[in-house]
Motif scaffolding. Structure first.
Motif, PDB file in Angstrom:
ATOM      1  N   ILE A  55     -78.011  13.621 -14.801  1.00 35.67           N
ATOM      2  CA  ILE A  55     -76.875  13.944 -15.660  1.00 35.67           C
ATOM      3  C   ILE A  55     -75.737  14.427 -14.770  1.00 35.67           C
ATOM      4  CG2 ILE A  55     -75.966  15.450 -17.456  1.00 35.67           C
ATOM      5  CD1 ILE A  55     -78.689  15.410 -18.758  1.00 35.67           C
ATOM      6  N   ALA A  85     -73.336  17.786 -25.839  1.00 37.65           N
ATOM      7  CA  ALA A  85     -73.296  16.543 -25.048  1.00 37.65           C
ATOM      8  C   ALA A  85     -74.511  16.443 -24.137  1.00 37.65           C
ATOM      9  CB  ALA A  85     -72.005  16.475 -24.235  1.00 37.65           C
ATOM     10  N   ILE A  89     -77.484  13.492 -24.171  1.00 39.18           N
ATOM     11  CA  ILE A  89     -77.759  12.599 -23.045  1.00 39.18           C
ATOM     12  C   ILE A  89     -79.220  12.798 -22.658  1.00 39.18           C
ATOM     13  CG2 ILE A  89     -77.175  12.020 -20.664  1.00 39.18           C
ATOM     14  CD1 ILE A  89     -74.398  13.296 -21.200  1.00 39.18           C
ATOM     15  N   GLU A  90     -80.064  11.879 -23.060  1.00 38.87           N
ATOM     16  CA  GLU A  90     -81.497  12.093 -22.901  1.00 38.87           C
ATOM     17  C   GLU A  90     -81.985  11.846 -21.483  1.00 38.87           C
ATOM     18  OE1 GLU A  90     -83.194   9.740 -25.977  1.00 38.87           O
ATOM     19  OE2 GLU A  90     -82.406  11.040 -27.544  1.00 38.87           O
ATOM     20  N   LYS A  91     -81.777  10.641 -20.969  1.00 36.36           N
ATOM     21  CA  LYS A  91     -82.306  10.320 -19.646  1.00 36.36           C
ATOM     22  C   LYS A  91     -81.207   9.740 -18.785  1.00 36.36           C
ATOM     23  CE  LYS A  91     -86.955   9.939 -21.032  1.00 36.36           C
ATOM     24  NZ  LYS A  91     -88.085   9.237 -21.375  1.00 36.36           N
ATOM     25  N   GLY A  93     -76.993  10.133 -17.626  1.00 38.55           N
ATOM     26  CA  GLY A  93     -75.726   9.828 -18.266  1.00 38.55           C
ATOM     27  C   GLY A  93     -74.651  10.731 -17.721  1.00 38.55           C
ATOM     28  N   GLU A  94     -73.544  10.734 -18.416  1.00 32.03           N
ATOM     29  CA  GLU A  94     -72.380  11.445 -17.898  1.00 32.03           C
ATOM     30  C   GLU A  94     -71.618  12.143 -19.006  1.00 32.03           C
ATOM     31  OE1 GLU A  94     -68.574   9.685 -15.740  1.00 32.03           O
ATOM     32  OE2 GLU A  94     -70.435   9.361 -14.623  1.00 32.03           O
ATOM     33  N   LEU A  95     -71.152  13.332 -18.696  1.00 35.04           N
ATOM     34  CA  LEU A  95     -70.205  14.059 -19.528  1.00 35.04           C
ATOM     35  C   LEU A  95     -68.933  14.177 -18.712  1.00 35.04           C
ATOM     36  CD1 LEU A  95     -69.162  15.892 -21.822  1.00 35.04           C
ATOM     37  CD2 LEU A  95     -70.332  17.802 -20.682  1.00 35.04           C
ATOM     38  N   ASP A 112     -69.033  11.774 -23.766  1.00 35.47           N
ATOM     39  CA  ASP A 112     -70.377  11.627 -23.202  1.00 35.47           C
ATOM     40  C   ASP A 112     -70.887  10.211 -23.376  1.00 35.47           C
ATOM     41  OD1 ASP A 112     -72.199  11.288 -25.559  1.00 35.47           O
ATOM     42  OD2 ASP A 112     -71.506  13.297 -26.075  1.00 35.47           O
ATOM     43  N   THR A 113     -71.909   9.882 -22.610  1.00 37.42           N
ATOM     44  CA  THR A 113     -72.527   8.561 -22.666  1.00 37.42           C
ATOM     45  C   THR A 113     -73.857   8.605 -23.416  1.00 37.42           C
ATOM     46  OG1 THR A 113     -73.601   8.901 -20.531  1.00 37.42           O
ATOM     47  CG2 THR A 113     -71.440   7.807 -20.516  1.00 37.42           C
ATOM     48  N   GLY A 114     -73.980   9.553 -24.318  1.00 36.67           N
ATOM     49  CA  GLY A 114     -75.197   9.674 -25.120  1.00 36.67           C
ATOM     50  C   GLY A 114     -75.305   8.574 -26.164  1.00 36.67           C
ATOM     51  N   GLY A 164     -71.955   6.471 -27.179  1.00 40.41           N
ATOM     52  CA  GLY A 164     -71.440   7.779 -26.793  1.00 40.41           C
ATOM     53  C   GLY A 164     -70.534   8.395 -27.838  1.00 40.41           C
TER      54      GLY A 164
END
Length: 177
Positions: A55, A85, A89-91, A93-95, A112-114, A164
Motif C-alpha cells: 500500500i 481508504a 485497499i485490500e491487497k 494499491g494506492e491512496l 484510492d484504488t480500492g 476506486g
C-alpha cells in the motif's frame, strides 16, 4: 490479554466517535498551512499502512496553502478518509491525496484504488451509523461531513465498483467568507 486490550481500544473508539458526532465542540479557527497539516496526517497513515502489503500513500501538491480552519477537526476528517481508504485497499494499491487552490477556495482530494462503493451504499455513506464494515460504527464519514459543513465547505464522493473512490473536500480559504 491482547484480545481484551484490542476490544477496549475498539470500544473507546466507538464511544469517542459517538460523542464527537453527538456533541460537536465550537471551532478553534487558526491560519495553517494545509499541506503541512495534511503531511503530518499522511505520515501517520503511512505508518499504519506499513503493516499491510503493497500500500502506497502519496501526497501531491506543493508549496504553502494557507487556510483558516480548525486544525484538529480537519485532521480528524483527513484521518477518517485515510483510514477508510486504507481499509478499502485490500491487497496492494494506492491512496493519493492532493491539494489545489484558488484565491478563495482550496480542494483536498483523497483518491484510492480500492474496490469502490456500490450505488446503494453511495447514497447513504454520510448517514450516521451506516456502515459496510464488520467492525465499523458508521460514524467516521458522518463526522467528516459535519466538520466540513461547520467549516462552510462541501464534501463530495465519486465511486464506481471496481474502480476506486475519490472524495473531494472544498473549503473556503478564509473561514466566514
Amino acid at each position: 490479554m491482547g484480545i481484551a486490550i484490542d476490544e477496549t481500544e475498539r470500544l473507546n473508539s466507538i464511544v469517542t466517535d459517538f460523542l464527537t458526532y453527538s456533541r460537536p465542540k465550537p471551532l478553534d479557527i487558526q491560519t495553517v498551512d494545509l499541506n503541512l497539516l495534511l503531511s503530518d496526517t499522511l505520515e501517520l497513515l503511512r505508518n499504519r499502512a506499513q503493516n499491510r502489503e503493497n500500500i502506497i500513500v502519496r501526497q501531491e501538491g506543493e508549496g504553502v496553502q494557507l487556510v483558516s480552519l480548525d486544525p484538529l477537526k480537519i485532521r480528524q476528517v483527513f484521518w477518517n478518509l485515510g483510514i477508510n481508504a486504507l481499509e478499502a485497499i485490500e491487497k496492494g494499491g494506492e491512496l493519493t491525496v492532493s491539494t489545489k487552490g484558488t484565491q478563495s477556495k482550496v480542494s483536498i482530494i483523497f483518491s484510492d484504488t480500492g474496490p469502490g462503493i456500490s450505488r446503494e451504499d453511495l447514497e447513504r455513506i454520510f448517514y450516521p451509523f451506516h456502515t459496510t464494515k464488520e467492525r465499523g460504527t458508521g460514524l467516521g464519514l458522518s463526522i467528516a461531513h459535519r466538520i466540513i459543513e461547520e467549516h462552510q465547505g462541501r464534501i463530495m464522493v465519486q465511486s464506481n465498483p471496481g474502480s476506486g473512490t475519490t472524495f473531494e473536500i472544498i473549503l473556503p480559504r478564509i473561514y466566514g467568507k
